[in-house]
Enzyme design. Structure first.
Site, short mmCIF file in Angstrom:
data_model
loop_
_atom_site.label_atom_id
_atom_site.label_comp_id
_atom_site.label_asym_id
_atom_site.label_seq_id
_atom_site.Cartn_x
_atom_site.Cartn_y
_atom_site.Cartn_z
N ASN A 9 32.47 22.45 23.33
CA ASN A 9 31.70 23.16 24.36
C ASN A 9 31.83 24.65 24.07
O ASN A 9 32.86 25.25 24.32
CB ASN A 9 32.30 22.81 25.74
CG ASN A 9 31.69 23.63 26.86
OD1 ASN A 9 30.70 24.32 26.67
ND2 ASN A 9 32.30 23.55 28.04
N LYS A 11 30.41 27.08 25.44
CA LYS A 11 30.26 27.92 26.64
C LYS A 11 29.32 29.10 26.34
O LYS A 11 28.43 28.95 25.53
CB LYS A 11 31.64 28.37 27.15
CG LYS A 11 32.57 27.17 27.35
CD LYS A 11 33.81 27.48 28.13
CE LYS A 11 34.64 26.20 28.27
NZ LYS A 11 35.82 26.40 29.09
N HIS A 95 30.36 20.43 34.57
CA HIS A 95 31.56 21.14 34.12
C HIS A 95 32.16 21.94 35.28
O HIS A 95 31.42 22.47 36.12
CB HIS A 95 31.19 22.08 32.97
CG HIS A 95 32.40 22.65 32.30
ND1 HIS A 95 33.06 23.75 32.81
CD2 HIS A 95 33.08 22.26 31.21
CE1 HIS A 95 34.10 24.01 32.03
NE2 HIS A 95 34.14 23.12 31.06
N GLU A 97 33.29 24.83 35.49
CA GLU A 97 32.79 26.21 35.62
C GLU A 97 31.46 26.23 36.36
O GLU A 97 31.15 27.18 37.08
CB GLU A 97 32.69 26.87 34.24
CG GLU A 97 34.08 27.23 33.73
CD GLU A 97 34.23 27.19 32.22
OE1 GLU A 97 33.22 27.23 31.50
OE2 GLU A 97 35.39 27.11 31.76
N GLU A 167 38.77 16.70 33.00
CA GLU A 167 39.19 18.07 32.71
C GLU A 167 39.90 18.65 33.93
O GLU A 167 39.25 19.19 34.84
CB GLU A 167 37.97 18.94 32.38
CG GLU A 167 37.21 18.48 31.15
CD GLU A 167 36.50 19.64 30.47
OE1 GLU A 167 36.80 19.88 29.30
OE2 GLU A 167 35.71 20.33 31.12
N GLY A 173 41.12 26.58 29.48
CA GLY A 173 41.20 27.96 29.04
C GLY A 173 42.49 28.65 29.38
O GLY A 173 42.61 29.86 29.25
N SER A 213 42.41 22.98 27.16
CA SER A 213 43.33 23.53 26.17
C SER A 213 43.72 22.53 25.07
O SER A 213 44.87 22.49 24.64
CB SER A 213 44.58 24.11 26.85
OG SER A 213 44.21 25.16 27.73
P1 PGA Z 1 39.30 24.87 26.75
O1 PGA Z 1 37.95 24.43 27.52
O2 PGA Z 1 39.45 23.90 25.59
O3 PGA Z 1 39.02 26.28 26.29
O4 PGA Z 1 40.42 24.76 27.70
C1 PGA Z 1 37.66 23.07 27.73
C2 PGA Z 1 36.40 22.93 28.53
O5 PGA Z 1 36.18 23.71 29.46
O6 PGA Z 1 35.58 22.01 28.28
#
Ligand code: PGA
Length: 251
Positions: A9, A11, A95, A97, A167, A173, A213
């Site tokens: 992803n 982003k 997601h 976010e 997630e 992140g 992460s």
């Molecule tokens: P990250 O993001 O690997 O940077 O923690 C994962 C995601 O949001 O899909």
């Protein structure tokens, strides 16, 4: 047997030029590695160029969001059908976010899941609790709400063509990954929810990715868990070396 599925992803990162360059690097590194299904999700305007760059490889190209309508007066939105016409065959839905910053709810997730299937896009539906929800013992209730909300109007045939990504928001992140045991516990719980909504057979067939992460040095421990079938990777998907190492977690 569920085939491992690793998705990057990206982003809101990478220009067209940077995205194409990363895609070509990933194609070189894992483009014909067939032990694992691999996908990347660039920004939507970068997607056509990435799809072109990955043509002829096994790597799937997906979007990060869709609108649920097919077309119409929805300024600034992009439909599943238009993304499919631009080269997408997959889409990430719900997601955290989007839930956190853009008003995504279980209801819009449900509509988007149906829209993805209507256009023939393979959806990855994200579910997962926030830190405060985990700390107050509400992880299962939140995940149950996300899973039941997303799948409420999805029939068995379409559910079979859906991937779930667990997630935990506190792991996204932050560099703090869920431990393999913590992730496994929720993945197993998600299978019981799918078994209740559909049946055991479906619950054992649908792939459930872990996200939050994921890095080359923790992916193996996660993938050793019986109910973890892959990863949805943010930060570590933006570099060829780290994403390729995650895809080839088994050496
Ligand atoms: P990250 O993001 O690997 O940077 O923690 C994962 C995601 O949001 O899909």
């Amino acid at each position: 047997m569920r085939k491992p599925f690793m998705a990057g992803n990206w982003k809101m990162n990478l220009s067209v030029e940077e995205g194409v360059s990363l895609a070509l690097g990933i194609k070189d590194a894992v483009g014909d590695y067939d032990a694992v299904d691999v996908a990347v999700a660039p920004v939507s305007v970068v997607l056509p160029a990435v799809a072109q760059a990955l043509k002829g490889s096994r790597i799937i190209v997906g979007a990060q969001n869709i609108h649920w309508e097919q077309k119409g007066a929805f300024t600034g939105e992009v439909s599943a059908e238009i993304l499919a016409s631009a080269g997408a065959s997959m889409v990430i839905i719900g997601h955290s976010e989007r839930r956190q910053f853009f008003g995504e709810t279980n209801e819009t997730v449900q509509k988007k899941l149906l829209a993805a299937h209507r256009a023939g896009l393979h959806p990855i539906v994200c579910v997962g609790e926030q830190l405060s929800e985990r700390e107050s013992g509400r992880t299962q209730a939140v995940v149950r709400g996300h899973v039941q909300g997303a799948f409420a109007a999805v029939d068995r045939a379409l559910a079979l063509k859906t991937t779930v990504a667990y997630e935990p928001v506190w792991a996204i992140g932050t560099g703090v990954t869920a431990t393999p045991d913590q992730a496994q516990e929720v993945h197993a719980f998600i299978r019981t929810l799918l078994a209740d909504l559909y049946d055991d057979d479906l619950a054992q067939t649908v792939r459930i990715q872990y996200g939050g992460s994921v890095k080359p040095d923790n992916v193996k421990g996660l993938m050793q868990q019986p109910d973890i079938d892959g990863a949805l990777v943010g930060g570590a998907s933006l570099k060829v070396d780290s994403f390729a190492a995650i895809v080839k977690f088994n050496g």
